[in-house]
Design a protein around this motif. Sequence first.
Motif, PDB file in Angstrom:
ATOM      1  N   MET A 252       2.719   1.428  11.400  1.00  0.00           N
ATOM      2  CA  MET A 252       3.424   0.654  12.424  1.00  0.00           C
ATOM      3  C   MET A 252       4.435   1.531  13.159  1.00  0.00           C
ATOM      4  O   MET A 252       4.521   1.502  14.394  1.00  0.00           O
ATOM      5  CB  MET A 252       4.118  -0.550  11.783  1.00  0.00           C
ATOM      6  CG  MET A 252       3.172  -1.610  11.250  1.00  0.00           C
ATOM      7  SD  MET A 252       4.033  -2.924  10.347  1.00  0.00           S
ATOM      8  CE  MET A 252       5.051  -3.620  11.654  1.00  0.00           C
ATOM      9  N   LEU A 253       5.200   2.306  12.421  1.00  0.00           N
ATOM     10  CA  LEU A 253       6.209   3.161  13.041  1.00  0.00           C
ATOM     11  C   LEU A 253       5.568   4.280  13.853  1.00  0.00           C
ATOM     12  O   LEU A 253       6.053   4.635  14.931  1.00  0.00           O
ATOM     13  CB  LEU A 253       7.123   3.742  11.964  1.00  0.00           C
ATOM     14  CG  LEU A 253       8.029   2.721  11.256  1.00  0.00           C
ATOM     15  CD1 LEU A 253       8.740   3.362  10.069  1.00  0.00           C
ATOM     16  CD2 LEU A 253       9.044   2.129  12.227  1.00  0.00           C
ATOM     17  N   ALA A 254       4.470   4.825  13.349  1.00  0.00           N
ATOM     18  CA  ALA A 254       3.775   5.882  14.091  1.00  0.00           C
ATOM     19  C   ALA A 254       3.274   5.361  15.430  1.00  0.00           C
ATOM     20  O   ALA A 254       3.313   6.069  16.443  1.00  0.00           O
ATOM     21  CB  ALA A 254       2.622   6.431  13.255  1.00  0.00           C
ATOM     22  N   ARG A 255       2.825   4.108  15.455  1.00  0.00           N
ATOM     23  CA  ARG A 255       2.334   3.528  16.717  1.00  0.00           C
ATOM     24  C   ARG A 255       3.452   3.349  17.736  1.00  0.00           C
ATOM     25  O   ARG A 255       3.193   3.299  18.934  1.00  0.00           O
ATOM     26  CB  ARG A 255       1.647   2.188  16.446  1.00  0.00           C
ATOM     27  CG  ARG A 255       0.245   2.333  15.858  1.00  0.00           C
ATOM     28  CD  ARG A 255      -0.555   1.055  16.034  1.00  0.00           C
ATOM     29  NE  ARG A 255       0.018  -0.060  15.294  1.00  0.00           N
ATOM     30  CZ  ARG A 255      -0.313  -0.380  14.042  1.00  0.00           C
ATOM     31  NH1 ARG A 255      -1.206   0.341  13.381  1.00  0.00           N
ATOM     32  NH2 ARG A 255       0.246  -1.414  13.447  1.00  0.00           N
TER      33      ARG A 255
ATOM     34  N   ARG B 227       0.821  -1.217   0.000  1.00  0.00           N
ATOM     35  CA  ARG B 227       0.000   0.000   0.000  1.00  0.00           C
ATOM     36  C   ARG B 227       0.855   1.267   0.000  1.00  0.00           C
ATOM     37  O   ARG B 227       0.580   2.234   0.703  1.00  0.00           O
ATOM     38  CB  ARG B 227      -0.963  -0.002   1.183  1.00  0.00           C
ATOM     39  CG  ARG B 227      -1.959  -1.154   1.167  1.00  0.00           C
ATOM     40  CD  ARG B 227      -2.757  -1.228   2.441  1.00  0.00           C
ATOM     41  NE  ARG B 227      -3.474   0.026   2.691  1.00  0.00           N
ATOM     42  CZ  ARG B 227      -4.094   0.300   3.826  1.00  0.00           C
ATOM     43  NH1 ARG B 227      -4.066  -0.587   4.823  1.00  0.00           N
ATOM     44  NH2 ARG B 227      -4.733   1.446   3.990  1.00  0.00           N
ATOM     45  N   GLY B 228       1.914   1.216  -0.803  1.00  0.00           N
ATOM     46  CA  GLY B 228       2.764   2.392  -0.930  1.00  0.00           C
ATOM     47  C   GLY B 228       3.454   2.797   0.347  1.00  0.00           C
ATOM     48  O   GLY B 228       3.796   3.970   0.530  1.00  0.00           O
ATOM     49  N   GLY B 229       3.690   1.843   1.222  1.00  0.00           N
ATOM     50  CA  GLY B 229       4.361   2.136   2.486  1.00  0.00           C
ATOM     51  C   GLY B 229       3.433   2.505   3.623  1.00  0.00           C
ATOM     52  O   GLY B 229       3.895   2.767   4.742  1.00  0.00           O
ATOM     53  N   GLU B 230       2.138   2.495   3.378  1.00  0.00           N
ATOM     54  CA  GLU B 230       1.190   2.925   4.409  1.00  0.00           C
ATOM     55  C   GLU B 230       1.191   1.992   5.616  1.00  0.00           C
ATOM     56  O   GLU B 230       1.048   2.434   6.767  1.00  0.00           O
ATOM     57  CB  GLU B 230      -0.221   3.020   3.831  1.00  0.00           C
ATOM     58  CG  GLU B 230      -1.253   3.559   4.809  1.00  0.00           C
ATOM     59  CD  GLU B 230      -0.932   4.955   5.316  1.00  0.00           C
ATOM     60  OE1 GLU B 230      -1.379   5.293   6.429  1.00  0.00           O
ATOM     61  OE2 GLU B 230      -0.216   5.709   4.605  1.00  0.00           O
ATOM     62  N   VAL B 231       1.380   0.689   5.377  1.00  0.00           N
ATOM     63  CA  VAL B 231       1.382  -0.272   6.484  1.00  0.00           C
ATOM     64  C   VAL B 231       2.536   0.013   7.442  1.00  0.00           C
ATOM     65  O   VAL B 231       2.353   0.121   8.662  1.00  0.00           O
ATOM     66  CB  VAL B 231       1.464  -1.712   5.953  1.00  0.00           C
ATOM     67  CG1 VAL B 231       1.624  -2.697   7.110  1.00  0.00           C
ATOM     68  CG2 VAL B 231       0.224  -2.058   5.135  1.00  0.00           C
TER      69      VAL B 231
ATOM     70  N   GLY C 260       5.672   5.552  18.254  1.00  0.00           N
ATOM     71  CA  GLY C 260       6.024   6.876  18.740  1.00  0.00           C
ATOM     72  C   GLY C 260       7.073   7.593  17.928  1.00  0.00           C
ATOM     73  O   GLY C 260       7.538   8.670  18.324  1.00  0.00           O
ATOM     74  N   MET C 261       7.466   7.043  16.757  1.00  0.00           N
ATOM     75  CA  MET C 261       8.473   7.716  15.934  1.00  0.00           C
ATOM     76  C   MET C 261       7.967   9.097  15.536  1.00  0.00           C
ATOM     77  O   MET C 261       6.904   9.225  14.940  1.00  0.00           O
ATOM     78  CB  MET C 261       8.797   6.880  14.691  1.00  0.00           C
ATOM     79  CG  MET C 261       9.826   7.522  13.784  1.00  0.00           C
ATOM     80  SD  MET C 261      10.269   6.493  12.342  1.00  0.00           S
ATOM     81  CE  MET C 261      11.522   5.428  13.081  1.00  0.00           C
ATOM     82  N   PRO C 262       8.733  10.169  15.850  1.00  0.00           N
ATOM     83  CA  PRO C 262       8.255  11.525  15.595  1.00  0.00           C
ATOM     84  C   PRO C 262       7.939  11.810  14.125  1.00  0.00           C
ATOM     85  O   PRO C 262       6.948  12.462  13.823  1.00  0.00           O
ATOM     86  CB  PRO C 262       9.409  12.406  16.103  1.00  0.00           C
ATOM     87  CG  PRO C 262      10.076  11.573  17.149  1.00  0.00           C
ATOM     88  CD  PRO C 262       9.995  10.165  16.631  1.00  0.00           C
ATOM     89  N   ASP C 263       8.795  11.346  13.227  1.00  0.00           N
ATOM     90  CA  ASP C 263       8.581  11.574  11.799  1.00  0.00           C
ATOM     91  C   ASP C 263       8.920  10.284  11.050  1.00  0.00           C
ATOM     92  O   ASP C 263      10.079  10.027  10.746  1.00  0.00           O
ATOM     93  CB  ASP C 263       9.454  12.721  11.294  1.00  0.00           C
ATOM     94  CG  ASP C 263       9.300  12.953   9.791  1.00  0.00           C
ATOM     95  OD1 ASP C 263       8.342  12.418   9.191  1.00  0.00           O
ATOM     96  OD2 ASP C 263      10.139  13.675   9.220  1.00  0.00           O
ATOM     97  N   PRO C 264       7.926   9.463  10.731  1.00  0.00           N
ATOM     98  CA  PRO C 264       8.192   8.167  10.098  1.00  0.00           C
ATOM     99  C   PRO C 264       8.636   8.251   8.638  1.00  0.00           C
ATOM    100  O   PRO C 264       9.138   7.258   8.103  1.00  0.00           O
ATOM    101  CB  PRO C 264       6.836   7.444  10.190  1.00  0.00           C
ATOM    102  CG  PRO C 264       6.034   8.203  11.188  1.00  0.00           C
ATOM    103  CD  PRO C 264       6.508   9.615  11.089  1.00  0.00           C
ATOM    104  N   GLU C 265       8.473   9.392   7.973  1.00  0.00           N
ATOM    105  CA  GLU C 265       8.671   9.437   6.530  1.00  0.00           C
ATOM    106  C   GLU C 265      10.076   9.029   6.073  1.00  0.00           C
ATOM    107  O   GLU C 265      10.209   8.285   5.099  1.00  0.00           O
ATOM    108  CB  GLU C 265       8.311  10.821   5.983  1.00  0.00           C
ATOM    109  CG  GLU C 265       6.833  11.134   6.073  1.00  0.00           C
ATOM    110  CD  GLU C 265       5.962  10.019   5.511  1.00  0.00           C
ATOM    111  OE1 GLU C 265       6.242   9.535   4.401  1.00  0.00           O
ATOM    112  OE2 GLU C 265       5.002   9.623   6.198  1.00  0.00           O
ATOM    113  N   PRO C 266      11.171   9.497   6.710  1.00  0.00           N
ATOM    114  CA  PRO C 266      12.487   9.023   6.269  1.00  0.00           C
ATOM    115  C   PRO C 266      12.635   7.501   6.373  1.00  0.00           C
ATOM    116  O   PRO C 266      13.208   6.869   5.480  1.00  0.00           O
ATOM    117  CB  PRO C 266      13.453   9.743   7.224  1.00  0.00           C
ATOM    118  CG  PRO C 266      12.723  10.968   7.637  1.00  0.00           C
ATOM    119  CD  PRO C 266      11.289  10.551   7.744  1.00  0.00           C
ATOM    120  N   ALA C 267      12.094   6.910   7.433  1.00  0.00           N
ATOM    121  CA  ALA C 267      12.161   5.453   7.587  1.00  0.00           C
ATOM    122  C   ALA C 267      11.304   4.748   6.543  1.00  0.00           C
ATOM    123  O   ALA C 267      11.676   3.700   6.021  1.00  0.00           O
ATOM    124  CB  ALA C 267      11.721   5.050   8.991  1.00  0.00           C
ATOM    125  N   VAL C 268      10.151   5.324   6.228  1.00  0.00           N
ATOM    126  CA  VAL C 268       9.283   4.746   5.202  1.00  0.00           C
ATOM    127  C   VAL C 268       9.999   4.738   3.855  1.00  0.00           C
ATOM    128  O   VAL C 268       9.955   3.751   3.108  1.00  0.00           O
ATOM    129  CB  VAL C 268       7.951   5.515   5.110  1.00  0.00           C
ATOM    130  CG1 VAL C 268       7.143   5.054   3.892  1.00  0.00           C
ATOM    131  CG2 VAL C 268       7.146   5.314   6.382  1.00  0.00           C
TER     132      VAL C 268
END
Length: 296
Positions: free
Chosen positions: A187-190, A179-183, A192-200
């Motif tokens: 998961m990372l947002a849950r 799903r384009g990285g949405e999953v 507590g990662m402040p900004d998941p986008e670089p990891a995504v």
Amino acid sequence: MGAPRRRSEVCDASTVPGRLTRFTADGLTFDVRDEGPLDGPVVIALHGFPQTSASWAGVVPNLVAAGYRVLAPDQRGYSPGARPAEVARYDLARLVADVLALADAAGARRFHLVGHDWGAAVGWTLAHRHPDRVATLCAVSVPHPTAMSRAFLGTQALRSWYALAFQVPGLAERVFGARGGEVVRRMLARTGMPDPEPAVRLLTDPATATGAVNWYRALRLPGRLSTGRIGVPTLYVWSDRDTALGRRAAEGTAAFVDGPYRFVVLPGVSHWVPEERPDELAGLLLEHLDAHPLER
């Protein structure tokens, strides 16, 4: 006395003689951020999963302002020129050798070492195997490997379920790309990662995803979590809202450190300490370094 407090000039690393942007080890080429005075005591900062040297962006300026030279590499599997496909090439001995190669490239006979997550796991092993090179250790989030192994007899196994799932060939890569990285974003947002986008972005790139997950797949190699007692001065920082790493292993770590030891708990903080509390972590680290200065 601690390291002299002096503010270094900001400059283009690529134009400064002696400044590192890359180094080589094991036939691989690693990218590295090199900041601070070239003659300052060296601090090597190791990132975790799924991150790069950018995870230290909030911490490094505090160290540089205090006169330290900070080397933060993009580790094996993350640097574009250092992504071997074979799981065996992610053995801890090779990961440790990568750090020593960086120190050698910088001319640092001894250095301070700080690591978060998997970077801390490398740090524990390096401090044990090469205490002649490591002046101090600061481990963030991940406890001593033996304490971690013993905690698996309790609830830690449930917290580390993903490490077992990563052993299934190709499974993690498929989940990360779903799903384009949405999953993986959720998961990372849950956690507590402040900004998941670089990891995504990292994990939706198939090349980086496999390299990053190979750190976990190498857990099945013999002696992977075998680390002995630590004799160097050690600071261990753990946060009580870490969804991946529980209190039992954190509190059990003291039993495996023979050198000067300080254990700090950050209440209400997630696993992502360097990004969530960079100034507080930098302050703790500077207190640690000042208490155990690097002999020049």
